[in-house]
Design a protein around this motif. Sequence first.
Motif, PDB file in Angstrom:
ATOM      1  N   LEU A   7       0.853  -1.186   0.000  1.00  7.15           N
ATOM      2  CA  LEU A   7       0.000   0.000   0.000  1.00  7.15           C
ATOM      3  C   LEU A   7       0.891   1.239   0.000  1.00  7.15           C
ATOM      4  CD1 LEU A   7      -2.408  -1.324   2.767  1.00  7.15           C
ATOM      5  CD2 LEU A   7      -2.837  -1.302   0.288  1.00  7.15           C
ATOM      6  N   GLY A   9      -0.383   4.477  -1.308  1.00  3.54           N
ATOM      7  CA  GLY A   9      -1.191   5.618  -1.750  1.00  3.54           C
ATOM      8  C   GLY A   9      -1.368   6.706  -0.706  1.00  3.54           C
ATOM      9  N   GLY A  10      -0.661   6.597   0.428  1.00  2.00           N
ATOM     10  CA  GLY A  10      -0.814   7.605   1.483  1.00  2.00           C
ATOM     11  C   GLY A  10      -0.174   8.931   1.109  1.00  2.00           C
ATOM     12  N   ARG A  11      -0.563   9.963   1.833  1.00  4.23           N
ATOM     13  CA  ARG A  11      -0.061  11.306   1.525  1.00  4.23           C
ATOM     14  C   ARG A  11       1.123  11.714   2.392  1.00  4.23           C
ATOM     15  NH1 ARG A  11      -3.473  13.807  -2.045  1.00  4.23           N
ATOM     16  NH2 ARG A  11      -5.458  12.736  -2.309  1.00  4.23           N
ATOM     17  N   GLY A  12       1.468  10.902   3.384  1.00  4.02           N
ATOM     18  CA  GLY A  12       2.608  11.232   4.246  1.00  4.02           C
ATOM     19  C   GLY A  12       2.483  12.610   4.863  1.00  4.02           C
ATOM     20  N   SER A  13       1.274  12.964   5.273  1.00  6.55           N
ATOM     21  CA  SER A  13       1.061  14.348   5.733  1.00  6.55           C
ATOM     22  C   SER A  13       1.797  14.650   7.040  1.00  6.55           C
ATOM     23  CB  SER A  13      -0.428  14.656   5.859  1.00  6.55           C
ATOM     24  OG  SER A  13      -1.072  13.619   6.528  1.00  6.55           O
ATOM     25  N   ARG A  14       2.009  13.641   7.885  1.00  5.36           N
ATOM     26  CA  ARG A  14       2.742  13.911   9.136  1.00  5.36           C
ATOM     27  C   ARG A  14       4.231  14.095   8.880  1.00  5.36           C
ATOM     28  NH1 ARG A  14       0.208   8.905  12.191  1.00  5.36           N
ATOM     29  NH2 ARG A  14       0.020   8.254  10.021  1.00  5.36           N
ATOM     30  N   LYS A  20       6.416   7.863   1.611  1.00  2.00           N
ATOM     31  CA  LYS A  20       7.258   7.193   2.621  1.00  2.00           C
ATOM     32  C   LYS A  20       8.038   5.992   2.081  1.00  2.00           C
ATOM     33  CE  LYS A  20       3.857   7.123   5.778  1.00  2.00           C
ATOM     34  NZ  LYS A  20       3.188   7.004   7.092  1.00  2.00           N
ATOM     35  N   ALA A  48      -0.298  -0.588  -4.618  1.00  2.00           N
ATOM     36  CA  ALA A  48      -1.614   0.061  -4.663  1.00  2.00           C
ATOM     37  C   ALA A  48      -1.422   1.543  -4.378  1.00  2.00           C
ATOM     38  CB  ALA A  48      -2.553  -0.562  -3.638  1.00  2.00           C
ATOM     39  N   ASP A  66      -6.356   3.430  -7.079  1.00  2.00           N
ATOM     40  CA  ASP A  66      -7.581   3.374  -6.274  1.00  2.00           C
ATOM     41  C   ASP A  66      -8.821   3.651  -7.113  1.00  2.00           C
ATOM     42  OD1 ASP A  66      -6.009   2.945  -4.051  1.00  2.00           O
ATOM     43  OD2 ASP A  66      -6.282   4.949  -3.200  1.00  2.00           O
ATOM     44  N   PRO A  96       1.869  -2.196   4.510  1.00  2.00           N
ATOM     45  CA  PRO A  96       2.086  -0.761   4.325  1.00  2.00           C
ATOM     46  C   PRO A  96       3.465  -0.557   3.695  1.00  2.00           C
ATOM     47  CG  PRO A  96       1.568  -1.298   6.628  1.00  2.00           C
ATOM     48  CD  PRO A  96       1.849  -2.591   5.920  1.00  2.00           C
ATOM     49  N   GLY A  97       3.577   0.420   2.813  1.00  2.00           N
ATOM     50  CA  GLY A  97       4.835   0.636   2.103  1.00  2.00           C
ATOM     51  C   GLY A  97       5.949   1.203   2.959  1.00  2.00           C
TER      52      GLY A  97
HETATM   53  N1  LIG Z   1      -3.782   2.845  -2.026  1.00  2.00           N
HETATM   54  C1  LIG Z   1      -3.900   3.655  -0.974  1.00  2.00           C
HETATM   55  N2  LIG Z   1      -3.070   3.496   0.093  1.00  2.00           N
HETATM   56  C2  LIG Z   1      -3.216   4.354   1.145  1.00  2.00           C
HETATM   57  C3  LIG Z   1      -4.165   5.390   1.159  1.00  2.00           C
HETATM   58  N3  LIG Z   1      -4.057   6.065   2.339  1.00  2.00           N
HETATM   59  C4  LIG Z   1      -3.077   5.460   3.029  1.00  2.00           C
HETATM   60  N4  LIG Z   1      -2.559   4.432   2.311  1.00  2.00           N
HETATM   61  C5  LIG Z   1      -1.479   3.541   2.727  1.00  2.00           C
HETATM   62  O1  LIG Z   1      -1.841   2.948   3.954  1.00  2.00           O
HETATM   63  C6  LIG Z   1      -0.709   2.816   4.805  1.00  2.00           C
HETATM   64  C7  LIG Z   1      -0.980   3.470   6.148  1.00  2.00           C
HETATM   65  O2  LIG Z   1      -1.152   4.840   5.964  1.00  2.00           O
HETATM   66  P1  LIG Z   1      -0.420   5.901   6.867  1.00  2.00           P
HETATM   67  O3  LIG Z   1       0.702   5.307   7.629  1.00  2.00           O
HETATM   68  O4  LIG Z   1      -1.431   6.678   7.620  1.00  2.00           O
HETATM   69  O5  LIG Z   1       0.288   6.735   5.738  1.00  2.00           O
HETATM   70  P2  LIG Z   1      -0.064   8.127   5.156  1.00  2.00           P
HETATM   71  O6  LIG Z   1      -1.527   8.219   4.866  1.00  2.00           O
HETATM   72  O7  LIG Z   1       0.880   8.321   4.020  1.00  2.00           O
HETATM   73  O8  LIG Z   1       0.381   9.083   6.363  1.00  2.00           O
HETATM   74  P3  LIG Z   1      -0.323  10.363   6.972  1.00  2.00           P
HETATM   75  O9  LIG Z   1      -0.800  11.216   5.808  1.00  2.00           O
HETATM   76  O10 LIG Z   1       0.768  11.032   7.756  1.00  2.00           O
HETATM   77  O11 LIG Z   1      -1.452   9.837   7.815  1.00  2.00           O
HETATM   78  C8  LIG Z   1       0.473   3.424   4.052  1.00  2.00           C
HETATM   79  O12 LIG Z   1       1.181   2.358   3.456  1.00  2.00           O
HETATM   80  C9  LIG Z   1      -0.194   4.294   3.010  1.00  2.00           C
HETATM   81  O13 LIG Z   1       0.585   4.425   1.820  1.00  2.00           O
HETATM   82  C10 LIG Z   1      -5.023   5.540   0.015  1.00  2.00           C
HETATM   83  O14 LIG Z   1      -5.884   6.423  -0.072  1.00  2.00           O
HETATM   84  N5  LIG Z   1      -4.844   4.641  -1.012  1.00  2.00           N
END
Ligand SMILES: Nc1nc2c(ncn2[C@@H]2O[C@H](COP(=O)(O)OP(=O)(O)OP(=O)(O)O)[C@@H](O)[C@H]2O)c(=O)[nH]1
Length: 195
Positions: A7, A9-14, A20, A48, A66, A96-97
Amino acid sequence: MTHAVILAGGRGSRLGGCDKPLLPLGQGTVLEALLKRLRPQISKTALAIRGDQTVYDSYALPLLRDEFADCGPLAGIISALAWGQSEGASSVLTLPGDTPFIPEDLLHRLSPGPSFAMSLGRTHPLVALWPTNCLPLLRGHVQAALASGDRRQLAVRCFAARLGMRPVSFSDEGGDPFFNVNYPADVEALATRGS
Ligand SMILES: Nc1nc2c(ncn2[C@@H]2O[C@H](COP(=O)(O)OP(=O)(O)OP(=O)(O)O)[C@@H](O)[C@H]2O)c(=O)[nH]1
């Protein structure tokens, strides 16, 4: 047969908006370290990602975009199950990636599933083994959450509970095997732990 989906697709907002999996680790990246530990366990792996991401375009991995925008990781799990099914897999291991230190026996210990990992008393519902035939149930779950506006149902642990997934505890000897990167302090810890 089990395939894996990372996975990403996260935004790495923190972390100020970073991808990441592409953070440096040792001579490579977090994603490369994860793939190195995953490849002996799994024959096919995909990523993903969100619909608008282009940063992985040059990677030699299938990219699953997605179908549901802004739903968080559950959207990625839907893509994972749909791809797994189309590739003839009966289950999909999601990761998680940003977890580069997964155990060598992860798939073996999670099998036969449905199951998810635990370490240090914490659950990791994204490190999980999903049967691909739960795809219609998951799609319905996400559609119902979106229709009702109850975004709490988009938490992966809610769907995992609905599916009755089995928790599997892993040893933290040598460090948390599911260490992941959320904050700047985690980036520093990553450099210390190495690959
Ligand atoms: N495909 C997909 N993966 C997601 C999505 N949102 C989060 N993920 C993945 O889910 C996993 C857990 O997410 P978080 O650790 O919260 O990562 P993040 O959303 O990049 O981080 P924050 O924005 O700081 O909350 C990570 O591997 C993300 O890449 C999404 O909308 N689509």
